[in-house]
Design an enzyme around this catalytic site. Structure first.
Site, short mmCIF file in Angstrom:
data_model
loop_
_atom_site.label_atom_id
_atom_site.label_comp_id
_atom_site.label_asym_id
_atom_site.label_seq_id
_atom_site.Cartn_x
_atom_site.Cartn_y
_atom_site.Cartn_z
N SER A 724 24.31 37.48 34.30
CA SER A 724 24.79 36.33 35.07
C SER A 724 25.26 36.68 36.47
CB SER A 724 25.93 35.63 34.31
OG SER A 724 27.04 36.49 34.18
N LYS A 767 34.48 30.38 33.33
CA LYS A 767 34.29 30.92 34.69
C LYS A 767 34.86 29.96 35.73
CE LYS A 767 30.09 33.46 33.40
NZ LYS A 767 28.64 33.61 33.58
#
Length: 827
Positions: A724, A767
């Site tokens: 990611s 996140k």
């Protein structure tokens, strides 16, 4: 007695004569003694002296003519045997005046001891050693040659004063001593018969006195006096006194033993008659086997438990064996414990479920703030149970960082249903038997933890919380995660067989709830059997509400404070959240609130104050600066080659900086920061992507061949992996070669391909919360993750700008500043 030097067992007499100091094994010692006298003998020394290593013994006085085992443990004693025994088997054994001395000096030893021949040395696993020595003769210490690292001394033989020829008094004392020893043997049947023959063969008065003195119980000081006595007649008389004392004790013990035997003679007669009656009943076919009454009690108890027929059959098989096993047999207790375990299992007993959904919702709202999606799923589960009570229970797994309330949610489910609750911690277990149990063939066998908890709760339909599923290990004892496959499969666990029970038990009525911090830590087959419910971290507003509504009242109660004695302002809680904690949950927040409550409780208990209002300044004064949390915050200015990425960890989300630099070289790529293989591949793909689009990005292609690139991800002690960070790495390399700074208020997450396409990622909510905590204003995310935006808390959506991106071109356009050259502050 300390184990530095101990003696175990009784000295064994031997008829062999003591060897003189000049015998085998002492040549080196005598030569060494001769050399030590070449410079002149000291005061009082005689030429018959010789040198021996001295081994102090405590609590024991040794006599010639015996073989004794000695346990050696003190460092000085071990040094002695390591140094001396390879060349010299002769040692001196001298008793200590005090047993408490760990490092005896020359003044702590008696002057008279014995010389001995070492027969055997045995090293022990614990570092000690066992010496088997044959005691030879009395010796007197004249002077010490050395005291470190062990004792060595000049010794001389201590001769016995010979009696006059045909001394009738000595002969009478010798005969009396032998007769007394024989009398003691008659009173002590536990003494081996060979000792009697040995004493009969000892014709030397000196040998008989020494053997008896070495084996009779007496104080060390009294034995030492006998050892030092040179006059043989006086020595025999002293031994006779010890022997007479032992005879008196033995006669008293015999009298007590006869009284006890007379008192229990009637009991023994009854036992004998009962045994005869049992034999007669056996001949008549009317035998009542031993243990039959106990077996019948266990049968009745098992029937009352409502056990199925196959369980009754298995138990009856064991109970029939019980009838033929003596009561003293260890196997009897094993069978009784097994059948009692079967009888204690709740085969049919269960609690009645509460099906009031409104009450369930009330309990969930009472115990937990927010988590609406999770609560809705729990209420749906309860609704299905209401409509179809006999249906299979699904396996739910709460997934989220520590401190977000996973365990307490399990308790709330049990409260809402009215079921009993138990938590089983699986973190760190590596033995499959913890789940399946041990076979009864092993000593100390017991059922697995699931069966034990069901037995303890006493119902077959409890709520069992399997905590820390992602931390289950495996080793040579098996894989507990594999054993859980049957437990957590609703289509198989109705016939779960614990190895100890060895019969099937229906687990389909149990509601199993798992918890984990990290989904990747759960094996895929086990993950496939559970429904994952994600519980993300909390925003600051949610933490504030949780603290004021739940944590503060709980901590006040735990610290004995009344609500009006300690009043927390919202600013105080916000200070703790922003300055003293950095977590996804509220566990550390509660600890900090508890620290403030302790300080307030101390002030009130001292009488200094009666009420305290906890303000922001109060919190800073109590908690201080040392305990402030270290928070990752956004960069203060735009920098070239430095990008803010977003990462998902077992403890929630976090921001992650990606740094890139270049220097003259040959086009190599260096990757550091303890990154995993997947992340390394992302770095390689990002480098190739930027290099392939150099002209489009306004980069001179020749720079790649003439420069070495170093990509580093800080916090090098923390392992990092996953794809990611792909767009963050690509942006860092593009910024490095184009000279365009990266906006410091932008964070990004997304996987990159060689075509420049941005692929979806996981953990967007965690996140996003990390970006919010760090002060980020814009988050670049894959367009395919737009569906996850509805899970983002309203507070995060209010303060963060989410920009979905399709390709790397969109990422670079949003992240890179249009200014080339030096870094400039963020707007």
């Amino acid at each position: 007695m300390s184990n530095n030097l101990e003696t175990r067992g009784t000295a064994e007499p031997t008829q062999s004569d003591a060897k003189p100091p000049g015998s085998e094994g002492t040549d080196n010692t005598n030569r060494e003694a001769d050399r030590s006298f070449e410079g002149g003998a000291g005061p009082g020394m005689v030429t018959s002296s010789f040198v021996l290593p001295i081994l102090p013994v405590r609590g024991l006085v040794l006599f010639p003519g015996t073989v004794v085992p000695l346990t050696i443990g003190r460092p000085s004693a071990l040094k002695l045997i390591d140094t001396e025994l390879p060349d010299n088997k002769q040692i001196g054994l001298v008793a200590q005046r005090s047993e408490e001395q760990e490092r005896p000096a020359p003044a702590d030893l008696y002057e008279v001891g014995v010389s001995a021949q070492v027969l055997k040395l045995m090293r022990q696993p614990d570092g000690t050693a066992v010496l088997f020595v044959q005691v030879q003769q009395r010796v007197r210490i004249r002077a010490f040659e050395q005291t470190e690292p062990y004792l060595r001394a000049f010794v001389e033989p201590l001769a016995t004063i010979p009696p006059p020829p045909d001394d009738k008094q000595l002969q009478a004392a010798f005969n009396h001593l032998r007769e007394s020893a024989t009398r003691l043997l008659d009173l002590s049947p536990e003494i081996p018969e060979q000792i009697r023959g040995l004493l009969a063969n000892l014709n030397s008065p000196e040998q008989l006195a020494d053997v008896l003195a070495g084996n009779l119980g007496a104080e060390p000081a009294r034995k030492q006096a006998i050892l030092e006595e040179p006059d043989l007649l006086k020595r025999i008389q002293a031994v006779q006194e010890l022997l007479q004392r032992q005879i008196e004790i033995a006669e008293l013990q015999q009298k007590l033993r006869e009284n006890v035997e007379g008192r229990f003679s009637d009991t023994q007669r009854r036992a004998y008659l009962r045994e005869q009656l049992r034999a007669i009943q056996k001949e008549l076919g009317e035998e009542e086997p031993e243990g039959e009454e106990q077996a019948e009690q266990l049968r009745n108890k098992l029937k009352e438990s409502g056990a199925p027929q196959y369980v009754l059959d298995a138990a009856d098989k064991e109970l029939k064996r019980l009838a033929h096993i003596p009561s003293a047999s260890p196997e009897m207790s094993v069978i009784v414990s097994y059948v009692e375990m079967l009888a204690d299992m709740p085969w049919t007993k269960e609690t009645e479920d509460h099906t009031d959904l409104a009450k369930a919702q009330e309990i969930l709202d009472r115990d937990h703030f927010g988590l609406e999606k999770v609560k809705r799923r729990i209420v749906e589960f309860l609704a299905v149970r209401k409509l179809k009570p006999e249906g299979r229970s699904p396996i739910i797994c709460f997934l989220g960082p520590p401190g977000v309330g996973k365990t307490s949610l399990g308790q709330s489910i049990a409260d809402a249903l009215g079921r009993k609750f138990s938590r089983i911690s699986l973190g760190g277990i590596r033995d499959e038997a913890e789940i399946r149990g041990h076979r009864r063939t092993y000593i100390g066998a017991m059922p697995g933890r699931i069966v034990q908890e069901i037995r303890r709760l006493g119902v077959r339909n409890p709520v069992l919380l399997l905590d820390e599923l992602d931390k289950v290990g495996s080793d040579i004892r098996g894989d507990p995660a594999s054993a859980l496959l049957e437990v957590l499969d609703p289509r198989q666990n109705n016939t779960f067989t614990d190895r100890y029970l060895d019969v099937a038990f229906d687990l389909s009525h149990v509601i199993f709830i798992g918890t984990a911090n990290y989904v990747e830590g759960i094996p895929a087959p086990l993950r496939d059997r559970m429904e994952m419910i994600s519980i993300p971290g909390y925003t600051e507003a949610e933490k504030l509400h949780i603290a004021m509504q739940y944590l503060v009242p709980r901590q006040l109660d735990e610290h004995g404070l009344k609500p009006d004695q300690c009043i927390f302002e919202e600013a105080a809680i916000q200070t703790i959240i922003q300055e003293y904690t950095y977590e996804a949950g509220v566990r550390d927040l509660e600890r900090r609130i508890g620290a403030v409550c302790r300080s307030v409780a101390a002030e009130i208990a001292k009488g200094a104050v009666t009420q305290v209002t906890a303000t922001a300044s109060t919190v800073r004064r109590i908690l201080g600066n040392a305990s402030r949390a270290v928070r990752e915050e956004r960069l203060s200015q735009d920098l070239i080659g430095v990008v803010t990425g977003l990462a998902y960890t077992p403890t929630g989300g976090d921001i992650l900086f990606v740094e890139a630099t270049r220097y003259p070289g040959k086009g190599s790529l260096l990757l550091t920061g303890q990154v995993g293989d997947v992340m390394k591949e992302s770095m390689q793909a990002a480098y190739s992507l930027v290099r392939s689009r150099a002209e489009r990005l306004g980069i001179d292609p020749s720079l790649f061949a003439a420069s070495d690139v170093h990509i580093h991800v800080p916090s090098g002690a923390v392992p990092k992996d996953g794809p990611s960070a792909g767009i963050a790495i690509t942006t860092a390399i593009a910024s490095l070669f184009s000279g365009r700074p990266v906006r410091s208020d932008v964070a990004m997450t997304g996987e990159i391909t060689l075509r420049g396409t941005v692929l979806p990622i996981g953990g967007l909510k965690e996140k996003s919360l990390a970006a919010l905590r760090a002060g980020i204003r814009r988050v670049l995310m894959p367009y395919q993750n737009e569906k996850d935006l509805e899970d983002i808390p309203p507070e995060a959506r209010k303060h963060l700008e989410f920009q979905p991106v399709h390709t790397i071109d969109e990422v670079l356009a949003a992240a890179l500043s249009n200014t080339n050259g030096k870094s400039e502050p963020a707007s």
